[in-house]
Design an enzyme around this catalytic site. Sequence first.
Site, PDB file in Angstrom:
ATOM      1  N   GLY A  55      -4.677   2.173   7.371  1.00  0.00           N
ATOM      2  CA  GLY A  55      -5.952   1.804   8.148  1.00  0.00           C
ATOM      3  C   GLY A  55      -6.898   2.883   8.586  1.00  0.00           C
ATOM      4  O   GLY A  55      -7.889   2.603   9.037  1.00  0.00           O
ATOM      5  N   TRP A  57      -9.292   4.199   6.561  1.00  0.00           N
ATOM      6  CA  TRP A  57     -10.544   3.613   5.910  1.00  0.00           C
ATOM      7  C   TRP A  57     -11.255   2.581   6.670  1.00  0.00           C
ATOM      8  O   TRP A  57     -12.339   2.608   6.999  1.00  0.00           O
ATOM      9  CB  TRP A  57     -10.701   3.411   4.641  1.00  0.00           C
ATOM     10  CG  TRP A  57     -10.379   4.827   3.569  1.00  0.00           C
ATOM     11  CD1 TRP A  57     -10.014   5.977   3.757  1.00  0.00           C
ATOM     12  CD2 TRP A  57     -10.882   4.780   2.250  1.00  0.00           C
ATOM     13  NE1 TRP A  57     -10.212   6.725   2.747  1.00  0.00           N
ATOM     14  CE2 TRP A  57     -10.830   6.168   1.696  1.00  0.00           C
ATOM     15  CE3 TRP A  57     -11.589   3.995   1.489  1.00  0.00           C
ATOM     16  CZ2 TRP A  57     -11.238   6.274   0.540  1.00  0.00           C
ATOM     17  CZ3 TRP A  57     -12.069   4.228   0.085  1.00  0.00           C
ATOM     18  CH2 TRP A  57     -11.947   5.574  -0.358  1.00  0.00           C
ATOM     19  N   ASP A  75      -4.169  -5.162   1.699  1.00  0.00           N
ATOM     20  CA  ASP A  75      -3.010  -4.489   1.323  1.00  0.00           C
ATOM     21  C   ASP A  75      -1.700  -5.032   0.860  1.00  0.00           C
ATOM     22  O   ASP A  75      -1.702  -6.244   1.719  1.00  0.00           O
ATOM     23  CB  ASP A  75      -2.622  -3.221   2.318  1.00  0.00           C
ATOM     24  CG  ASP A  75      -2.102  -2.080   1.710  1.00  0.00           C
ATOM     25  OD1 ASP A  75      -2.867  -1.139   1.333  1.00  0.00           O
ATOM     26  OD2 ASP A  75      -0.973  -2.032   1.166  1.00  0.00           O
ATOM     27  N   ASP A  91      -1.467  -8.873  -2.971  1.00  0.00           N
ATOM     28  CA  ASP A  91      -1.857  -8.088  -4.288  1.00  0.00           C
ATOM     29  C   ASP A  91      -3.134  -8.146  -5.023  1.00  0.00           C
ATOM     30  O   ASP A  91      -3.217  -9.437  -5.285  1.00  0.00           O
ATOM     31  CB  ASP A  91      -0.598  -8.227  -5.384  1.00  0.00           C
ATOM     32  CG  ASP A  91      -0.401  -7.355  -6.434  1.00  0.00           C
ATOM     33  OD1 ASP A  91      -1.502  -6.708  -6.936  1.00  0.00           O
ATOM     34  OD2 ASP A  91       0.639  -6.932  -7.159  1.00  0.00           O
ATOM     35  N   ASP A 115      -9.068   2.470  -1.945  1.00  0.00           N
ATOM     36  CA  ASP A 115      -8.240   3.677  -1.819  1.00  0.00           C
ATOM     37  C   ASP A 115      -6.742   3.406  -2.488  1.00  0.00           C
ATOM     38  O   ASP A 115      -5.720   3.983  -2.146  1.00  0.00           O
ATOM     39  CB  ASP A 115      -8.041   4.156  -0.643  1.00  0.00           C
ATOM     40  CG  ASP A 115      -7.776   5.510  -0.548  1.00  0.00           C
ATOM     41  OD1 ASP A 115      -7.918   6.318  -1.494  1.00  0.00           O
ATOM     42  OD2 ASP A 115      -7.274   6.019   0.584  1.00  0.00           O
ATOM     43  N   LYS A 155     -10.639   5.090  -5.596  1.00  0.00           N
ATOM     44  CA  LYS A 155     -10.057   6.165  -6.254  1.00  0.00           C
ATOM     45  C   LYS A 155      -9.318   6.244  -7.525  1.00  0.00           C
ATOM     46  O   LYS A 155      -9.125   5.016  -7.520  1.00  0.00           O
ATOM     47  CB  LYS A 155      -8.981   6.414  -4.997  1.00  0.00           C
ATOM     48  CG  LYS A 155      -7.780   7.659  -5.525  1.00  0.00           C
ATOM     49  CD  LYS A 155      -7.098   7.938  -4.350  1.00  0.00           C
ATOM     50  CE  LYS A 155      -6.029   6.923  -4.048  1.00  0.00           C
ATOM     51  NZ  LYS A 155      -5.308   7.455  -2.871  1.00  0.00           N
TER      52      LYS A 155
HETATM   53  C1  LIG Z   1      -3.272   5.941  -0.259  1.00  0.00           C
HETATM   54  S1  LIG Z   1      -3.016   4.313   0.520  1.00  0.00           S
HETATM   55  C2  LIG Z   1      -4.556   4.063   1.408  1.00  0.00           C
HETATM   56  C3  LIG Z   1      -4.758   4.753   2.485  1.00  0.00           C
HETATM   57  C4  LIG Z   1      -6.059   4.271   3.351  1.00  0.00           C
HETATM   58  N1  LIG Z   1      -7.164   4.200   2.629  1.00  0.00           N
HETATM   59  C5  LIG Z   1      -6.090   4.778   4.758  1.00  0.00           C
HETATM   60  O1  LIG Z   1      -7.105   5.524   4.914  1.00  0.00           O
HETATM   61  O2  LIG Z   1      -5.136   4.780   5.532  1.00  0.00           O
HETATM   62  C6  LIG Z   1      -2.969   3.236  -0.884  1.00  0.00           C
HETATM   63  C7  LIG Z   1      -2.481   1.966  -0.614  1.00  0.00           C
HETATM   64  O3  LIG Z   1      -2.696   1.182  -1.779  1.00  0.00           O
HETATM   65  C8  LIG Z   1      -1.966  -0.198  -1.533  1.00  0.00           C
HETATM   66  N2  LIG Z   1      -1.999  -0.714  -2.884  1.00  0.00           N
HETATM   67  C9  LIG Z   1      -1.415  -0.472  -4.052  1.00  0.00           C
HETATM   68  N3  LIG Z   1      -1.225  -1.311  -5.023  1.00  0.00           N
HETATM   69  C10 LIG Z   1      -2.046  -2.454  -4.272  1.00  0.00           C
HETATM   70  C11 LIG Z   1      -2.187  -3.639  -4.660  1.00  0.00           C
HETATM   71  N4  LIG Z   1      -1.974  -3.943  -6.343  1.00  0.00           N
HETATM   72  N5  LIG Z   1      -2.912  -4.586  -4.217  1.00  0.00           N
HETATM   73  C12 LIG Z   1      -2.931  -4.088  -2.642  1.00  0.00           C
HETATM   74  N6  LIG Z   1      -3.000  -2.899  -2.386  1.00  0.00           N
HETATM   75  C13 LIG Z   1      -2.334  -2.069  -3.063  1.00  0.00           C
HETATM   76  C14 LIG Z   1      -0.795   0.520  -1.128  1.00  0.00           C
HETATM   77  O4  LIG Z   1       0.063  -0.473  -0.559  1.00  0.00           O
HETATM   78  C15 LIG Z   1      -0.793   1.566  -0.132  1.00  0.00           C
HETATM   79  O5  LIG Z   1      -1.097   1.309   1.051  1.00  0.00           O
END
Ligand SMILES: C[S@@+](CC[C@H](N)C(=O)[O-])C[C@H]1O[C@@H](n2cnc3c(N)ncnc32)[C@H](O)[C@@H]1O
Length: 213
Positions: A55, A57, A75, A91, A115, A155
């Site tokens: 959370g 961002w 997420d 997803d 992200d 990203k």
């Molecule tokens: C690096 S973290 C994000 C950190 C967040 N921006 C923060 O500031 O706290 C990446 C996130 O992408 C999510 N993610 C990965 N693949 C996904 C998908 N197919 N659909 C939704 N979320 C996804 C992961 O569950 C993870 O929580």
Amino acid sequence: MTKNWRADRKREQYYRKAKRENYRSRAAYKLKEIDFKYDLIHPGDRVVDLGASPGGWSQVAAELVGGDGEVYALDLARFSPIERVTFVRGDIRKDSVVARLLEHIPQGADVVLSDMAPNISGNYTYDHARSVDLCEHALVFASQVLKEGGNFVTKVFYGDMTKGLVSMARRSFDEVHVTHPKATRSTSSEVYVVGIGFNGARFSPRSASSERS
Ligand SMILES: C[S@@+](CC[C@H](N)C(=O)[O-])C[C@H]1O[C@@H](n2cnc3c(N)ncnc32)[C@H](O)[C@@H]1O
């Protein structure tokens, strides 16, 4: 060795800063930096944050949009609620999840952030391809929901398919930049693709993979 030590120290500094300033992740500072550089998020905006857990961002976006704005966070993983942030679990690669998210935003969004990152396998080529795939889903989604003039950030783990992703983004945005925020470890391969000024060119959900070359 020295480079790794510096990277660890920098990571630790941002980690402490995040703790002190009540952000849920160090990543919050990457979005702050990108927003400062490109002026992406404004008071009153409606922002979608893809891959939002835990959370950081979403916290930054909620601050920037203020009381008149809205943030929608998606997420795979739940996280504890943030004021003025609506959470949708799922997803991004699933049509049903995209439809559920879009139902919340019939008026369209001003900014889409992603992200998202795949679980790291250790095989860089594979991880890069999966990262690009998530970016393409984010870009297709952005093209479905953004209002004209809207902004986009995603990203990506840098690699040979990044160029194709940037070309794809160029079709929909007036300006496209690739940036590496200081808050990102210097040893990290991640960069951020920033699209400014959505021009209305929409991708149909299936066109994403065929755009890659
Ligand atoms: C690096 S973290 C994000 C950190 C967040 N921006 C923060 O500031 O706290 C990446 C996130 O992408 C999510 N993610 C990965 N693949 C996904 C998908 N197919 N659909 C939704 N979320 C996804 C992961 O569950 C993870 O929580």
